[in-house]
Enzyme design. Structure first.
Site, PDB file in Angstrom:
ATOM      1  N   ASP A   1      -8.644  -1.358  -7.737  1.00  0.00           N
ATOM      2  CA  ASP A   1      -7.915  -1.565  -6.497  1.00  0.00           C
ATOM      3  C   ASP A   1      -7.391  -3.003  -6.400  1.00  0.00           C
ATOM      4  OD1 ASP A   1      -6.864  -0.706  -4.079  1.00  0.00           O
ATOM      5  OD2 ASP A   1      -8.691  -1.113  -2.943  1.00  0.00           O
TER       6      ASP A   1
ATOM      7  N   HIS B   1       0.842  -1.205   0.000  1.00  0.00           N
ATOM      8  CA  HIS B   1       0.000   0.000   0.000  1.00  0.00           C
ATOM      9  C   HIS B   1       0.875   1.252   0.000  1.00  0.00           C
ATOM     10  CE1 HIS B   1      -3.114  -2.908   1.480  1.00  0.00           C
ATOM     11  NE2 HIS B   1      -3.828  -2.211   0.613  1.00  0.00           N
TER      12      HIS B   1
ATOM     13  N   HIS C   1      -6.807   7.134  -2.959  1.00  0.00           N
ATOM     14  CA  HIS C   1      -7.590   6.070  -2.324  1.00  0.00           C
ATOM     15  C   HIS C   1      -6.866   5.343  -1.187  1.00  0.00           C
ATOM     16  CE1 HIS C   1      -5.291   3.117  -4.644  1.00  0.00           C
ATOM     17  NE2 HIS C   1      -5.828   2.182  -3.889  1.00  0.00           N
ATOM     18  N   ASP C   2      -5.528   5.372  -1.141  1.00  0.00           N
ATOM     19  CA  ASP C   2      -4.792   4.725  -0.046  1.00  0.00           C
ATOM     20  C   ASP C   2      -3.771   5.661   0.603  1.00  0.00           C
ATOM     21  OD1 ASP C   2      -5.844   2.174   0.359  1.00  0.00           O
ATOM     22  OD2 ASP C   2      -4.678   1.290  -1.278  1.00  0.00           O
TER      23      ASP C   2
ATOM     24  N   HIS D   1       1.508   1.467  -5.839  1.00  0.00           N
ATOM     25  CA  HIS D   1       0.181   0.846  -5.938  1.00  0.00           C
ATOM     26  C   HIS D   1      -0.848   1.874  -6.392  1.00  0.00           C
ATOM     27  CE1 HIS D   1      -3.599  -1.093  -4.909  1.00  0.00           C
ATOM     28  NE2 HIS D   1      -3.828  -0.175  -3.989  1.00  0.00           N
TER      29      HIS D   1
END
Length: 345
Positions: A247, A100, A137-138, A104
């Site tokens: 994802d 993560h 998103h992360d 990524h």
């Protein structure tokens, strides 16, 4: 865990690095306008984030390239310099986890870019929100899952009352970097609210605890009639499913890419397992370093999570990608199955 929600501390540590970092990507505009964005495989589902990309600059390069490809700078009058500064802030706010991390994120943004090219009729605001959501998103991910954060009563878990802990944190940090550091959105209040609502729904949908509900919602909807991406409800639902696929896209990439990502997520799992042992907690499934089961973990995730999602989503939302995704998944499944020791299947 206490520093997970300390956004100001995160910003203080990276702001001084931004000016030098931006120079790496400033020449992308000329390349994009000259049609040479293919050098970073923006349109190929068989993309590898490990090839020809500096991991430290991959996310800004792919993000800026995607914005140019969809004409978002011109359509919305976005200040490219501010956007580049913002995306570097986001890039440097990703943690150096095995999986993560910013690489990524670049992989997910590229997959989103490919999917958007197969979604005709989607309004530009939704395209903008989808790429934005993929970028953030992360961001700030600690390399630990929601269950661990809740079981250890971390500050961030308590802040969000145990509900979509990481996903709420990612959204909060991404928008904080935008609204309080480098605001490149030329929106009035009403437009900003709509953009925030769409992007937030997309990031929150990456919470795996919402996976079955979202996929089931799509199946129920398409059983009545085809999606109409000009309608807000259909557009949001389609993008929620797409960002989930993106994802998880590492399992749908070619085998050489899939295997590298699997090795990385396994190491991240082991690190959580180590911390669980230190905290006197039972180790989560597939997170015990002393009992590695990489192939079996990947097979289970493929069979019970990814394959059903692909079957439910791809034919109805991005049907043009079905052949390449199906071929890659079948090949990857065969490799993982062959890697499982006899008697463990």
């Amino acid at each position: 865990m206490e520093n997970l929600v300390d956004v100001s501390a995160t910003l203080a540590g990276i702001a001084k690095r931004i000016s030098s970092d931006i120079s790496i990507v400033e020449n992308l505009q000329a390349e994009a306008e000259g049609g040479s964005c293919h050098v970073i495989d923006l349109n190929s589902w068989d993309f590898s984030a490990f090839d020809r990309l500096d991991p430290a600059a991959a996310l800004p390069l792919v993000a800026v390239g995607a914005f140019y490809q969809h004409g978002l700078f011109n359509k919305f009058g976005i200040d490219t310099a501010k956007f580049q500064r913002w995306v570097w802030l986001v890039n440097n706010s990703y943690t150096a986890n095995p999986y993560h991390n910013a690489l990524h994120a670049a992989d997910v943004v590229q997959a989103m870019n490919v999917c958007l090219g197969h979604m005709n009729g989607l309004p530009p605001l939704y395209v903008l929100a989808a790429i934005f959501a993929a970028i953030i998103h992360d961001v700030g991910h600690p390399g630990l899952n929601n269950n661990f954060l809740y079981r250890t009563f971390s500050k961030v878990a308590m802040l969000y009352n145990g509900i979509s802990i990481l996903e709420n944190m990612h959204t909060n940090l991404g928008f904080d970097l935008l609204l309080n550091q480098q605001n490149w959105l030329p929106f009035d209040k009403d437009q900003l609210i709509e953009f925030h609502q769409i992007a937030t729904q997309l990031v929150l949908s990456t919470d795996m605890s919402q996976h079955v509900e979202i996929i089931s919602h799509l199946s129920t909807r398409v059983a009545m009639k085809p999606l109409d991406l000009t309608l807000k409800a259909d557009a949001v639902l389609a993008l929620q499913c797409v960002i989930k696929l993106c994802d998880l896209c590492n399992l749908m990439r070619p085998w050489a890419v899939c295997e590298k990502w699997a090795t990385r997520i396994t190491e991240e799992f082991f690190r959580q397992g180590d911390l669980e042992a230190e905290a006197g907690l039972p180790k989560s499934p597939f997170m015990d370093r002393s009992a590695p089961r990489l192939a079996k973990c990947q097979l289970a995730f493929h069979e019970f999570v990814v394959a059903p999602a692909v079957t439910a989503v791809v034919p109805h939302v991005v049907p043009g990608l079905l052949p390449v995704i199906t071929a890659n998944m079948q090949d990857n499944f065969t490799h993982w199955k062959n890697a499982v020791p006899p008697g463990e299947l």
